[in-house]
Design an enzyme around this catalytic site. Structure first.
Site, PDB file in Angstrom:
ATOM      1  N   GLY A 145      43.758  34.233  -0.955  1.00  0.00           N
ATOM      2  CA  GLY A 145      42.985  33.203  -1.750  1.00  0.00           C
ATOM      3  C   GLY A 145      41.720  33.937  -2.387  1.00  0.00           C
ATOM      4  N   GLN A 177      33.788  35.193  -7.233  1.00  0.00           N
ATOM      5  CA  GLN A 177      33.918  36.328  -6.051  1.00  0.00           C
ATOM      6  C   GLN A 177      34.186  37.464  -7.662  1.00  0.00           C
ATOM      7  OE1 GLN A 177      36.901  34.712  -2.805  1.00  0.00           O
ATOM      8  NE2 GLN A 177      35.909  36.917  -2.295  1.00  0.00           N
ATOM      9  N   CYS A 216      37.106  38.378   4.470  1.00  0.00           N
ATOM     10  CA  CYS A 216      36.635  37.824   3.284  1.00  0.00           C
ATOM     11  C   CYS A 216      36.973  39.073   2.139  1.00  0.00           C
ATOM     12  CB  CYS A 216      35.118  37.111   3.076  1.00  0.00           C
ATOM     13  SG  CYS A 216      34.924  35.933   1.624  1.00  0.00           S
ATOM     14  N   LEU A 217      37.203  38.612   1.373  1.00  0.00           N
ATOM     15  CA  LEU A 217      37.413  39.863   0.154  1.00  0.00           C
ATOM     16  C   LEU A 217      36.155  40.384  -0.285  1.00  0.00           C
ATOM     17  CD1 LEU A 217      40.837  39.221  -1.998  1.00  0.00           C
ATOM     18  CD2 LEU A 217      40.403  40.344   0.275  1.00  0.00           C
ATOM     19  N   HIS A 259      37.114  27.385   3.188  1.00  0.00           N
ATOM     20  CA  HIS A 259      36.604  28.764   3.083  1.00  0.00           C
ATOM     21  C   HIS A 259      36.344  29.095   1.926  1.00  0.00           C
ATOM     22  CE1 HIS A 259      36.381  33.347   4.370  1.00  0.00           C
ATOM     23  NE2 HIS A 259      36.911  33.347   2.713  1.00  0.00           N
ATOM     24  N   GLU A 260      37.520  28.859   0.414  1.00  0.00           N
ATOM     25  CA  GLU A 260      37.265  28.683  -0.512  1.00  0.00           C
ATOM     26  C   GLU A 260      36.243  27.867  -1.185  1.00  0.00           C
ATOM     27  OE1 GLU A 260      38.682  31.807  -2.196  1.00  0.00           O
ATOM     28  OE2 GLU A 260      39.777  31.914  -0.385  1.00  0.00           O
ATOM     29  N   HIS A 311      32.945  29.096  -1.291  1.00  0.00           N
ATOM     30  CA  HIS A 311      32.701  29.881  -2.002  1.00  0.00           C
ATOM     31  C   HIS A 311      31.917  29.372  -3.398  1.00  0.00           C
ATOM     32  CE1 HIS A 311      33.774  34.253  -0.310  1.00  0.00           C
ATOM     33  NE2 HIS A 311      34.780  33.777  -0.088  1.00  0.00           N
TER      34      HIS A 311
HETATM   35  O1  K1U Z   1      38.304  34.465  -0.367  1.00  0.00           O
HETATM   36  C1  K1U Z   1      37.519  35.767   0.597  1.00  0.00           C
HETATM   37  O2  K1U Z   1      37.578  36.097  -0.032  1.00  0.00           O
HETATM   38  C2  K1U Z   1      40.300  35.496   0.472  1.00  0.00           C
HETATM   39  C3  K1U Z   1      39.974  35.846   1.772  1.00  0.00           C
HETATM   40  C4  K1U Z   1      40.510  34.579   1.951  1.00  0.00           C
HETATM   41  C5  K1U Z   1      40.789  33.635   2.926  1.00  0.00           C
HETATM   42  C6  K1U Z   1      41.231  34.359   4.892  1.00  0.00           C
HETATM   43  C7  K1U Z   1      41.817  34.369   5.821  1.00  0.00           C
HETATM   44  C8  K1U Z   1      41.363  32.933   6.587  1.00  0.00           C
HETATM   45  C9  K1U Z   1      40.207  32.416   5.731  1.00  0.00           C
HETATM   46  C10 K1U Z   1      39.989  31.849   4.016  1.00  0.00           C
HETATM   47  C11 K1U Z   1      41.227  37.043   1.963  1.00  0.00           C
HETATM   48  O3  K1U Z   1      42.578  36.548   1.449  1.00  0.00           O
HETATM   49  S1  K1U Z   1      41.168  37.777   3.457  1.00  0.00           S
HETATM   50  C12 K1U Z   1      42.600  38.796   3.544  1.00  0.00           C
HETATM   51  C13 K1U Z   1      43.213  38.736   4.158  1.00  0.00           C
HETATM   52  O4  K1U Z   1      43.859  37.468   4.997  1.00  0.00           O
HETATM   53  C14 K1U Z   1      44.955  38.738   4.065  1.00  0.00           C
HETATM   54  C15 K1U Z   1      45.180  39.711   3.697  1.00  0.00           C
HETATM   55  C16 K1U Z   1      46.315  40.798   3.463  1.00  0.00           C
HETATM   56  C17 K1U Z   1      47.541  39.932   3.608  1.00  0.00           C
HETATM   57  C18 K1U Z   1      47.501  38.552   4.958  1.00  0.00           C
HETATM   58  C19 K1U Z   1      45.807  38.193   4.559  1.00  0.00           C
HETATM   59 ZN    ZN Z   2      35.320  34.971   0.928  1.00  0.00          ZN
END
Ligand code: K1U
Ligand code: ZN
Length: 186
Positions: free
Chosen positions: A46, A51, A94-95, A136-137, A140
């Site tokens: 996401g 971001q 979270c990225l 989560h998004e 943000h």
């Molecule tokens: O919003 C963001 O920072 C993105 C975040 C979204 C998220 C992940 C987990 C739970 C709630 C929201 C991410 O994408 S973190 C990376 C991640 O979860 C992932 C990356 C590659 C493969 C699988 C998962």
């Molecule tokens: Zn995030």
């Protein structure tokens, strides 16, 4: 299409409340393309526009499993219409807070209304990972980060580490066991 830089804490822009999209025009479509490019490159499941430094109420998402075909989804001006009383915990990342993962308890189901890229209104009853990721998004878009839902002890530890890293211009490394507090305080 451009891969944009993802903002990382303690960047203050991550605390902005994003503005609703007034008109879905060429600029918004180009922004959405860049968001997908950036999200897939990260990689993430996401991304909220803020971001990448754009305070607009736009979310991109793709919850397809690793080797399955892509399932890109766009949520414009999303709003939580209702949330279940039942909560469930999911380990979130979270990225904008790289290499840190923590369990967060949120409503297990949410009803969300949003616009698609054609401006069509939709309503989705989300459960499981979709419910977690949408909450989560949407957080943000309101300047809220998942670390705001964990204990103050853990949050302060994460913020302290990222401030140190930003000051020194170091790359972010995974948290070691001795950097993680092992007990919960408020
Ligand atoms: O919003 C963001 O920072 C993105 C975040 C979204 C998220 C992940 C987990 C739970 C709630 C929201 C991410 O994408 S973190 C990376 C991640 O979860 C992932 C990356 C590659 C493969 C699988 C998962
Ligand atoms: Zn995030």
């Amino acid at each position: 299409m451009t891969t944009r830089e993802i903002l990382v804490i303690p960047d203050k822009r991550l605390r902005l409340v994003s503005e609703p999209v007034k008109k879905i025009d060429k600029g918004i479509r180009a922004l959405v393309e860049d968001m997908f490019e950036t999200m897939y490159a990260a990689p993430g499941i996401g991304l909220a526009a803020i971001q990448i430094g754009m305070p607009q109420r736009i979310i991109t998402m793709d919850l397809a499993k690793k080797d399955d075909p892509k399932e890109p989804q766009v949520f414009i001006n999303p709003e939580i219409v209702s949330a279940s009383e039942e909560v469930s915990a999911y380990e979130e990342g979270c990225l904008s807070i790289p290499e840190y993962y923590e369990e967060v308890a949120r409503p297990s189901a949410v009803k969300v209304k949003y616009l698609d890229l054609d401006g069509k209104l939709h309503e989705v009853e989300a459960t499981g990972l979709l419910a977690t990721c949408l909450q989560h998004e949407i957080d943000h878009l309101n300047g809220v980060l998942f670390i705001d839902h964990i204990s103050k002890l853990k949050r302060d530890m994460v913020i302290r580490k990222f401030k140190k890293v930003a000051k020194r211009g170091e790359p972010v490394k995974p948290f070691s066991e001795d950097e993680k507090p092992s007990h919960h305080i408020g």
